[in-house]
Each structure stands twice: as structure tokens, then as C-alpha cells.
Design an enzyme around this catalytic site. Structure first.
Site, PDB file in Angstrom:
ATOM      1  N   SER A   1       0.993  -0.850   0.255  1.00 50.44           N
ATOM      2  CA  SER A   1       0.328   0.185  -0.157  1.00 50.44           C
ATOM      3  C   SER A   1       0.819   0.841   0.203  1.00 50.44           C
ATOM      4  O   SER A   1       2.194   1.055  -0.017  1.00 50.44           O
ATOM      5  CB  SER A   1      -0.597  -0.086   1.669  1.00 50.44           C
ATOM      6  OG  SER A   1      -1.510   1.325   1.108  1.00 50.44           O
TER       7      SER A   1
ATOM      8  N   TYR B   1      -2.360  -1.727  10.498  1.00 48.61           N
ATOM      9  CA  TYR B   1      -2.301  -1.811   9.093  1.00 48.61           C
ATOM     10  C   TYR B   1      -1.047  -0.750   7.982  1.00 48.61           C
ATOM     11  O   TYR B   1      -0.512  -2.454   7.489  1.00 48.61           O
ATOM     12  CB  TYR B   1      -4.017  -0.784   8.230  1.00 48.61           C
ATOM     13  CG  TYR B   1      -3.560  -1.438   6.328  1.00 48.61           C
ATOM     14  CD1 TYR B   1      -4.097  -2.136   6.291  1.00 48.61           C
ATOM     15  CD2 TYR B   1      -3.302  -0.283   5.652  1.00 48.61           C
ATOM     16  CE1 TYR B   1      -4.194  -2.760   5.059  1.00 48.61           C
ATOM     17  CE2 TYR B   1      -3.439  -0.761   4.397  1.00 48.61           C
ATOM     18  CZ  TYR B   1      -4.049  -1.692   4.100  1.00 48.61           C
ATOM     19  OH  TYR B   1      -3.814  -1.614   2.353  1.00 48.61           O
TER      20      TYR B   1
HETATM   21  N1  LIG Z   1      -8.325  -0.769  -1.519  1.00 53.29           N
HETATM   22  C1  LIG Z   1      -7.539   0.294  -0.552  1.00 53.29           C
HETATM   23  O1  LIG Z   1      -7.725   1.425  -0.756  1.00 53.29           O
HETATM   24  C2  LIG Z   1      -6.094  -0.698  -0.452  1.00 53.29           C
HETATM   25  C3  LIG Z   1      -5.091   0.580  -0.554  1.00 53.29           C
HETATM   26  C4  LIG Z   1      -3.722  -0.327  -0.779  1.00 53.29           C
HETATM   27  C5  LIG Z   1      -3.721  -1.358  -0.730  1.00 53.29           C
HETATM   28  N2  LIG Z   1      -4.625  -2.234  -0.213  1.00 53.29           N
HETATM   29  C6  LIG Z   1      -3.990  -3.046  -0.118  1.00 53.29           C
HETATM   30  O2  LIG Z   1      -4.823  -4.255  -1.365  1.00 53.29           O
HETATM   31  C7  LIG Z   1      -5.239  -5.169  -1.312  1.00 53.29           C
HETATM   32  C8  LIG Z   1      -6.931  -5.889  -1.482  1.00 53.29           C
HETATM   33  O3  LIG Z   1      -7.572  -5.275  -0.824  1.00 53.29           O
HETATM   34  P1  LIG Z   1      -9.464  -4.814  -1.361  1.00 53.29           P
HETATM   35  O4  LIG Z   1      -9.204  -2.685  -1.090  1.00 53.29           O
HETATM   36  O5  LIG Z   1      -9.061  -5.386  -2.904  1.00 53.29           O
HETATM   37  O6  LIG Z   1      -9.999  -5.404  -0.575  1.00 53.29           O
HETATM   38  P2  LIG Z   1     -11.111  -6.225  -0.190  1.00 53.29           P
HETATM   39  O7  LIG Z   1     -11.834  -5.955  -2.005  1.00 53.29           O
HETATM   40  O8  LIG Z   1     -11.839  -6.265   0.896  1.00 53.29           O
HETATM   41  O9  LIG Z   1     -10.589  -7.443  -0.983  1.00 53.29           O
HETATM   42  C9  LIG Z   1      -9.829  -8.120  -0.267  1.00 53.29           C
HETATM   43  C10 LIG Z   1      -9.811  -9.820  -0.513  1.00 53.29           C
HETATM   44  O10 LIG Z   1      -9.103 -10.678  -0.134  1.00 53.29           O
HETATM   45  C11 LIG Z   1      -9.025 -11.571   0.586  1.00 53.29           C
HETATM   46  N3  LIG Z   1      -9.900 -11.837   1.641  1.00 53.29           N
HETATM   47  C12 LIG Z   1      -8.900 -11.584   3.142  1.00 53.29           C
HETATM   48  N4  LIG Z   1      -9.003 -11.838   3.825  1.00 53.29           N
HETATM   49  C13 LIG Z   1      -8.620 -12.875   3.615  1.00 53.29           C
HETATM   50  C14 LIG Z   1      -7.574 -14.514   4.106  1.00 53.29           C
HETATM   51  N5  LIG Z   1      -7.407 -14.790   4.925  1.00 53.29           N
HETATM   52  N6  LIG Z   1      -7.662 -15.529   3.005  1.00 53.29           N
HETATM   53  C15 LIG Z   1      -7.486 -15.691   1.918  1.00 53.29           C
HETATM   54  N7  LIG Z   1      -8.231 -14.487   1.391  1.00 53.29           N
HETATM   55  C16 LIG Z   1      -8.751 -13.408   2.121  1.00 53.29           C
HETATM   56  C17 LIG Z   1     -11.235 -11.223   0.756  1.00 53.29           C
HETATM   57  O11 LIG Z   1     -12.238 -12.213   0.357  1.00 53.29           O
HETATM   58  P3  LIG Z   1     -12.533 -13.448   1.254  1.00 53.29           P
HETATM   59  O12 LIG Z   1     -12.658 -12.400   2.721  1.00 53.29           O
HETATM   60  O13 LIG Z   1     -13.004 -14.409   0.685  1.00 53.29           O
HETATM   61  O14 LIG Z   1     -11.379 -14.149   2.466  1.00 53.29           O
HETATM   62  C18 LIG Z   1     -11.293 -10.573  -0.350  1.00 53.29           C
HETATM   63  O15 LIG Z   1     -11.619 -11.355  -2.010  1.00 53.29           O
HETATM   64  C19 LIG Z   1      -5.171  -5.712   0.404  1.00 53.29           C
HETATM   65  O16 LIG Z   1      -3.728  -6.296   0.133  1.00 53.29           O
HETATM   66  C20 LIG Z   1      -5.002  -4.283   0.633  1.00 53.29           C
HETATM   67  O17 LIG Z   1      -4.200  -4.672   2.101  1.00 53.29           O
HETATM   68  C21 LIG Z   1      -6.236  -1.957  -0.797  1.00 53.29           C
END
Ligand SMILES: NC(=O)c1ccc[n+]([C@@H]2O[C@H](COP(=O)([O-])OP(=O)(O)OC[C@H]3O[C@@H](n4cnc5c(N)ncnc54)[C@H](OP(=O)(O)O)[C@@H]3O)[C@@H](O)[C@H]2O)c1
Length: 270
Positions: A145, A158
């Protein structure tokens, strides 16, 4: 020949948000997809929607239930995936957990939960798949991130976990390059996903103001930059002009960057 055509791409967290958008973009480019996450319903619906994005019916789209925070079970699920689909050409570690809260209000169990998913989850998946990938080589993208490059108000748990992902990726890059595995790290600013929509319930106005200085992107914008970054091979992939500018400012002018951040916090504090 498209760079991604016929490549087998494993995506943890491929059922939602950034992982799912990357899967759609890859399906359109002819890749075979292996999605891993915990919730079967979300995985099934992701797979169904991906079939309509795929370029051809010959593209494989497989799903496996895996909790990356549960290392022994995740290892079994990954072994099953490798038996069924072969070794990944590309692995995108997108599974992650978000959390907003001041350090003093964050119980140790939350720190442990966040680190277990974001740090040990990423480490555990890499631990299982790197040996499998060594034979033909490949690409690993660990999703960190912008909060893993710049310390941000309200993100001690985080951000701490995402700094660890960047550090781990730096070491992996140097160690695995001679073995034919390229390691990259994706550092997006705020992206409109279910994770962020949930966070809106707890984030404070001053924290939001300082966070949004780096901009907000859609999942499709991030997926586009991610695929371009994979093709180019750049180690750190930062989607968004504002996010890249914020990073450059904090890297080369850290004192000034902290002053600006403190000022924005002060101006937006109720
Ligand atoms: N959104 C943002 O602003 C942002 C910014 C920077 C970085 N990120 C990073 O991008 C990545 C994706 O985030 P997102 O925003 O796309 O979130 P999201 O829409 O909530 O998706 C998260 C995904 O990870 C899976 N997941 C969560 N915990 C898990 C576990 N313990 N084991 C296996 N799968 C798991 C979820 O599916 P299940 O719940 O079914 O397991 C879902 O498919 C993360 O690493 C996040 O930290 C996000």
C-alpha cells in the site's frame, strides 16, 4: 502474442476489489486464472463473472478456498491448486485485511490479526509457491500500500504490516532474481473497494483528509497500472499521479512532507 496470454496467474484475494479487477483485466488478455480466498460464494460469483471477461472458452478459471492467515490449511489448498492447475507463471498476493484506528485504541489482538493476514499470509503463500515456481521462473507481486511507504495517521497496525510487506519484497527481489523469479510490490493509495467502504464507518475527518491528499482510484485504474507494471518489470508499482508525487515528496523531502501532513491534520481536526 500478448504478454499475459496463456500465463497461469494465481491471485490470493481474487474474489473482490483489486484482486478481482486484476483478474478481469488478465482474463481479457487471455490468462488462466486461479483465485484463492475464504468465502466460497464470493469465489463462485467472481469465477462466473470472469468467464464473460475471458477471451476464449479455453482459458481456465479455477477457485480454491484458502485462508492465508491459517498457514497449514492454506498450504494444503495451494498444493491442491498446483496439482490441478500447475505452477503459477505469475502470483499476485492481494489477500489482505484493513484496519483504521489510533495506536492507543488498537488492542494487541487487532495488531496480531492484521499482521497474520497481511504479513504472515503473504509470507506463507510465497513460502509454498516459490519452490514450485523455481523450475520455470515467474513473477510475484506482493500487494502492499502507499501506507507501506509513507507512515499515515491512524494506520499503525495496517501501515506497519504493509511496511513489512515492502521490506520482505525488497529482500525477496534480490534473493530470487538469480533464480528466475522477479518480485514486485504494488503500493496503491486509497482505492474504492469493499475494504475501504467498510473503513469509512470508523475513519476520522482529519485522517481522511490527509489520506486523500494521495488521491483515490478505481479498481480498474489500479488493475491497468498493475498489468503495465508487470510487463515493464518495475519493482515498486504506484498507481496514480498524486500517489507517486506524494511518495516522491516524502522520500526526498521527508521533513517538509511531515509538516504538510501535520498541518492538514490540524486544519481538519474537529
Ligand atoms: N482498497 C484500498 O484502498 C487499498 C489500498 C492499498 C492497498 N490495498 C491492499 O489491496 C489488497 C486488496 O484489498 P481490497 O481493497 O481489494 O479489499 P477487498 O475488496 O476487501 O478484497 C480483499 C480480498 O482478500 C480476500 N481475503 C481477505 N482476507 C483473507 C484471508 N485471510 N485469506 C484469504 N483471502 C483473504 C477477500 O476474500 P474473503 O473475504 O472471501 O477471504 C477478498 O477477496 C489488500 O492487500 C489491501 O491491503 C487496498
Amino acid at each position: 502474442m500478448d504478454f499475459f496470454a496463456n500465463k497461469t496467474v494465481y491471485i490470493t484475494g481474487g474474489s473482490s476489489g483489486i484482486g478481482l479487477a486484476a483478474a478481469h483485466a488478465l482474463a481479457q488478455r487471455g490468462a488462466h486464472l486461479v483465485l484463492l480466498a475464504r468465502d466460497k460464494k464470493k469465489l463462485d460469483s467472481a469465477a462466473a463473472s470472469l468467464r464473460s471477461s475471458a477471451r476464449s472458452s479455453a482459458q481456465k478459471i479455477e477457485t480454491f478456498i484458502a485462508d492465508v492467515a491459517d498457514a497449514p490449511r492454506a498450504e494444503k489448498a495451494l498444493a491442491k491448486a498446483v496439482r490441478a492447475c500447475g505452477a503459477p507463471d505469475i502470483l499476485i498476493n492481494s489477500a489482505g485485511a484493513g484496519y483504521f484506528g489510533a495506536f492507543t485504541d488498537t488492542p494487541p489482538e487487532i495488531f496480531q490479526r492484521i499482521f497474520k493476514t497481511n504479513v504472515f499470509g503473504t509470507q506463507g503463500v510465497n513460502h509454498v509457491l516459490v519452490p514450485v515456481m523455481k523450475e520455470k521462473g515467474g513473477i510475484i507481486v506482493n500487494v502492499s500500500s502507499l501506507g507501506g511507504l509513507i507512515g499515515m495517521y491512524g494506520y499503525s497496525a495496517y501501515g506497519g504490516s504493509k511496511y513489512a510487506v515492502v521490506g520482505m519484497s525488497e529482500a525477496m527481489r534480490a534473493e530470487l532474481a538469480p533464480q528466475g523469479i522477479r518480485v514486485q510490490v504494488l503500493c496503491p493509495p486509497e482505492v474504492d473497494t469493499p475494504m475501504v467502504r467498510e473503513e469509512r464507518a470508523s475513519i476520522t475527518p482529519e485522517a481522511l483528509a490527509v489520506k486523500l491528499m494521495a488521491g483515490q482510484l478505481t479498481v480498474d485504474q489500479v488493475a491497468r497500472v498493475l498489468l503495465r507494471g508487470i510487463e515493464r518489470g518495475s519493482f515498486i508499482i504506484i498507481p496514480g499521479f498524486l500517489a507517486r508525487s506524494t511518495w516522491v515528496l516524502s522520500r526526498f523531502f521527508p521533513r517538509f512532507s511531515r509538516k504538510v501532513s501535520d498541518l492538514v491534520l490540524k486544519m481538519n481536526r474537529k
